[in-house]
Each structure stands twice: as C-alpha cells, then as structure tokens.
Design a protein around this motif. Structure first.
Motif, PDB file in Angstrom:
ATOM      1  N   LEU A 179       0.827  -1.202   0.000  1.00 62.04           N
ATOM      2  CA  LEU A 179       0.000   0.000   0.000  1.00 62.04           C
ATOM      3  C   LEU A 179       0.869   1.263   0.000  1.00 62.04           C
ATOM      4  CD1 LEU A 179      -2.853   1.070  -0.022  1.00 62.04           C
ATOM      5  CD2 LEU A 179      -2.915   0.835   2.457  1.00 62.04           C
ATOM      6  N   VAL A 180       1.936   1.268   0.777  1.00 60.67           N
ATOM      7  CA  VAL A 180       2.850   2.415   0.810  1.00 60.67           C
ATOM      8  C   VAL A 180       3.465   2.629  -0.572  1.00 60.67           C
ATOM      9  CG1 VAL A 180       5.041   3.261   1.765  1.00 60.67           C
ATOM     10  CG2 VAL A 180       3.302   2.304   3.283  1.00 60.67           C
ATOM     11  N   THR A 181       3.836   1.552  -1.238  1.00 59.13           N
ATOM     12  CA  THR A 181       4.408   1.648  -2.584  1.00 59.13           C
ATOM     13  C   THR A 181       3.396   2.240  -3.562  1.00 59.13           C
ATOM     14  OG1 THR A 181       5.850  -0.246  -2.144  1.00 59.13           O
ATOM     15  CG2 THR A 181       5.472   0.321  -4.450  1.00 59.13           C
ATOM     16  N   THR A 182       2.158   1.779  -3.504  1.00 60.79           N
ATOM     17  CA  THR A 182       1.098   2.298  -4.373  1.00 60.79           C
ATOM     18  C   THR A 182       0.841   3.775  -4.100  1.00 60.79           C
ATOM     19  OG1 THR A 182       0.065   0.122  -4.527  1.00 60.79           O
ATOM     20  CG2 THR A 182      -1.336   2.020  -5.007  1.00 60.79           C
ATOM     21  N   GLU A 183       0.799   4.143  -2.836  1.00 58.49           N
ATOM     22  CA  GLU A 183       0.564   5.547  -2.477  1.00 58.49           C
ATOM     23  C   GLU A 183       1.701   6.449  -2.968  1.00 58.49           C
ATOM     24  OE1 GLU A 183      -2.064   4.737   1.581  1.00 58.49           O
ATOM     25  OE2 GLU A 183      -0.017   5.504   1.767  1.00 58.49           O
ATOM     26  N   ALA A 184       2.929   6.000  -2.814  1.00 55.34           N
ATOM     27  CA  ALA A 184       4.081   6.785  -3.282  1.00 55.34           C
ATOM     28  C   ALA A 184       4.002   6.991  -4.791  1.00 55.34           C
ATOM     29  CB  ALA A 184       5.393   6.110  -2.889  1.00 55.34           C
ATOM     30  N   ARG A 239      11.529   6.111  -1.022  1.00 62.65           N
ATOM     31  CA  ARG A 239      12.365   6.348   0.169  1.00 62.65           C
ATOM     32  C   ARG A 239      11.809   7.494   1.007  1.00 62.65           C
ATOM     33  NH1 ARG A 239      16.392  10.044   1.026  1.00 62.65           N
ATOM     34  NH2 ARG A 239      17.913   9.503   2.642  1.00 62.65           N
ATOM     35  N   ASP A 240      11.458   8.610   0.370  1.00 64.65           N
ATOM     36  CA  ASP A 240      10.934   9.760   1.099  1.00 64.65           C
ATOM     37  C   ASP A 240       9.540   9.473   1.664  1.00 64.65           C
ATOM     38  OD1 ASP A 240      13.115  11.551   0.794  1.00 64.65           O
ATOM     39  OD2 ASP A 240      12.464  12.010  -1.239  1.00 64.65           O
ATOM     40  N   TYR A 276       8.326   9.377   5.592  1.00 65.81           N
ATOM     41  CA  TYR A 276       7.147  10.096   6.096  1.00 65.81           C
ATOM     42  C   TYR A 276       6.230   9.157   6.879  1.00 65.81           C
ATOM     43  CZ  TYR A 276       2.347  11.839   5.748  1.00 65.81           C
ATOM     44  OH  TYR A 276       1.043  12.173   6.016  1.00 65.81           O
ATOM     45  N   ILE A 277       5.941   7.992   6.315  1.00 63.63           N
ATOM     46  CA  ILE A 277       5.058   7.024   6.974  1.00 63.63           C
ATOM     47  C   ILE A 277       5.647   6.583   8.317  1.00 63.63           C
ATOM     48  CG2 ILE A 277       4.132   4.653   6.784  1.00 63.63           C
ATOM     49  CD1 ILE A 277       2.620   6.781   5.105  1.00 63.63           C
ATOM     50  N   LEU A 278       6.956   6.317   8.337  1.00 63.94           N
ATOM     51  CA  LEU A 278       7.590   5.893   9.589  1.00 63.94           C
ATOM     52  C   LEU A 278       7.614   7.023  10.608  1.00 63.94           C
ATOM     53  CD1 LEU A 278      10.505   3.685   8.255  1.00 63.94           C
ATOM     54  CD2 LEU A 278       8.359   2.937   9.324  1.00 63.94           C
ATOM     55  N   THR A 279       7.884   8.233  10.158  1.00 62.86           N
ATOM     56  CA  THR A 279       7.864   9.373  11.080  1.00 62.86           C
ATOM     57  C   THR A 279       6.477   9.526  11.688  1.00 62.86           C
ATOM     58  OG1 THR A 279       9.610  10.496   9.859  1.00 62.86           O
ATOM     59  CG2 THR A 279       8.225  11.873  11.275  1.00 62.86           C
ATOM     60  N   HIS A 280       5.467   9.380  10.878  1.00 56.71           N
ATOM     61  CA  HIS A 280       4.081   9.446  11.343  1.00 56.71           C
ATOM     62  C   HIS A 280       3.835   8.379  12.421  1.00 56.71           C
ATOM     63  CE1 HIS A 280      -0.204  10.447  10.814  1.00 56.71           C
ATOM     64  NE2 HIS A 280      -0.407   9.164  11.043  1.00 56.71           N
ATOM     65  N   ALA A 281       4.252   7.155  12.137  1.00 57.01           N
ATOM     66  CA  ALA A 281       4.067   6.056  13.095  1.00 57.01           C
ATOM     67  C   ALA A 281       4.856   6.299  14.375  1.00 57.01           C
ATOM     68  CB  ALA A 281       4.500   4.735  12.453  1.00 57.01           C
ATOM     69  N   PHE A 282       6.092   6.772  14.224  1.00 58.34           N
ATOM     70  CA  PHE A 282       6.940   7.014  15.395  1.00 58.34           C
ATOM     71  C   PHE A 282       6.365   8.137  16.257  1.00 58.34           C
ATOM     72  CE2 PHE A 282      10.995   5.394  13.034  1.00 58.34           C
ATOM     73  CZ  PHE A 282      10.518   4.098  13.077  1.00 58.34           C
ATOM     74  N   LEU A 283       5.785   9.159  15.643  1.00 53.54           N
ATOM     75  CA  LEU A 283       5.154  10.226  16.432  1.00 53.54           C
ATOM     76  C   LEU A 283       3.966   9.678  17.215  1.00 53.54           C
ATOM     77  CD1 LEU A 283       5.437  13.210  13.954  1.00 53.54           C
ATOM     78  CD2 LEU A 283       6.440  13.101  16.250  1.00 53.54           C
ATOM     79  N   HIS A 284       3.200   8.769  16.608  1.00 55.12           N
ATOM     80  CA  HIS A 284       2.125   8.115  17.361  1.00 55.12           C
ATOM     81  C   HIS A 284       2.716   7.361  18.547  1.00 55.12           C
ATOM     82  CE1 HIS A 284      -1.644   8.859  15.338  1.00 55.12           C
ATOM     83  NE2 HIS A 284      -1.115   8.581  14.153  1.00 55.12           N
ATOM     84  N   ALA A 285       3.808   6.649  18.323  1.00 50.93           N
ATOM     85  CA  ALA A 285       4.448   5.899  19.410  1.00 50.93           C
ATOM     86  C   ALA A 285       4.906   6.830  20.528  1.00 50.93           C
ATOM     87  CB  ALA A 285       5.633   5.096  18.871  1.00 50.93           C
ATOM     88  N   CYS A 294      16.351  15.057   9.063  1.00 58.07           N
ATOM     89  CA  CYS A 294      16.977  13.765   8.729  1.00 58.07           C
ATOM     90  C   CYS A 294      17.309  13.637   7.234  1.00 58.07           C
ATOM     91  CB  CYS A 294      16.075  12.622   9.184  1.00 58.07           C
ATOM     92  SG  CYS A 294      15.938  12.504  10.985  1.00 58.07           S
ATOM     93  N   GLY A 295      17.115  14.702   6.478  1.00 55.04           N
ATOM     94  CA  GLY A 295      17.518  14.692   5.075  1.00 55.04           C
ATOM     95  C   GLY A 295      16.495  14.142   4.090  1.00 55.04           C
ATOM     96  N   PHE A 296      15.241  14.147   4.481  1.00 60.19           N
ATOM     97  CA  PHE A 296      14.184  13.667   3.590  1.00 60.19           C
ATOM     98  C   PHE A 296      13.347  14.851   3.107  1.00 60.19           C
ATOM     99  CE2 PHE A 296      15.189  10.090   6.327  1.00 60.19           C
ATOM    100  CZ  PHE A 296      15.336   9.071   5.401  1.00 60.19           C
ATOM    101  N   ALA A 297      12.538  14.630   2.096  1.00 62.42           N
ATOM    102  CA  ALA A 297      11.699  15.687   1.521  1.00 62.42           C
ATOM    103  C   ALA A 297      10.555  16.014   2.476  1.00 62.42           C
ATOM    104  CB  ALA A 297      11.158  15.240   0.166  1.00 62.42           C
ATOM    105  N   ALA A 298      10.628  17.170   3.115  1.00 59.04           N
ATOM    106  CA  ALA A 298       9.580  17.601   4.034  1.00 59.04           C
ATOM    107  C   ALA A 298       8.319  18.017   3.305  1.00 59.04           C
ATOM    108  CB  ALA A 298      10.087  18.738   4.919  1.00 59.04           C
TER     109      ALA A 298
END
Length: 132
Positions: free
Chosen positions: A71-76, A84-85, A89-98, A124-128
């Motif tokens: 699903l992440v691949t399809t959304e990207a 990669r970016d 984003y998805i991991l940052t979102h999940a980590f903020l929930h954590a 962290c060097g990703f596209a904000a």
C-alpha cells in the motif's frame, strides 16, 4: 541507520524516554485484519502503531509498527514521490504516534503533527514537502 535516525529525531523532538520499537512489513491482508481487529476499520491501511507501557519484564515502553509495504508503494507512486521519502514520512508518522502524538483529536492536533513531521523529515535529510 536512516530508520534509527528518524526514531531518534522523534524521541528528541518529543522528549520521549528510552523505548523499544519494532518494525514489521505486512501485506494488505494482514494490514486489513489488524486494522479491523484494533480500529474496527475493515480496510488495509499504510501503517499501524501499537504501544505498550513498561512492565516488570520490559522496563521501558515498547512499540510495534506494522507497515503495509504494498500500500505504501502504491501511495508513493500515486503521489509521484520517491518511495524512500514516502516511507520516511510514513515511519515518522508512526513514530510520532508511538511518542504520544495524535492527529485525530482536532485540526490543531493534526496541524501540530504535520509540522513535527516536516521538521523531523527535513532534519533527517528527507523531503519535508511530502507532508500534506
């Protein structure tokens, strides 16, 4: 190393204590099952975060993150952004929930979470700009 840097940036930004986090990639069937079981939504979702308080066996909070890679691949691809970016984003979102941040209570909470995502991704060097 990139995933670890995202988690550390979230912990620093949120002043979140030491914690354990695990990451697992799941398919759409597993994502849908987890989403239905825990959130009563009968559809797959890109990421789910499960948090558990410290216990006598584990003296720090623990978190499980389930990423639906198909699903992440399809959304990207649909958003025409590098995987990669988008994954960052998805991991940052999940980590903020954590780290006890939630976008669902109000528009202000959603705005605050989006701003935190932009800051962490940029740091962290990703596209904000990927954050909507």
């Amino acid at each position: 190393a990139e995933i670890e840097s995202l988690w550390q940036a979230v912990r620093t930004a949120r002043h979140y204590p030491d914690a354990e986090i695990s990451l697992r990639c799941v398919d759409e069937v597993e994502s849908r099952r987890l989403n239905k079981q825990y959130h009563h939504r009968d559809q797959p979702t890109n990421v789910l975060t499960f948090s558990y308080p410290p216990s006598p066996e584990t003296p720090v909070p623990t978190h499980d993150v389930a990423v639906c890679l198909p699903l992440v691949t399809t959304e990207a691809q649909a958003r025409r952004v590098p995987l990669r970016d988008y994954m960052a984003y998805i991991l940052t979102h999940a980590f903020l929930h954590a780290a006890d941040m939630d976008h669902e209570p109000s528009a202000a909470a959603a705005s605050a979470m989006a701003e935190a995502e932009r800051q962490i991704l940029s740091q962290c060097g990703f596209a904000a700009s990927i954050v909507v």
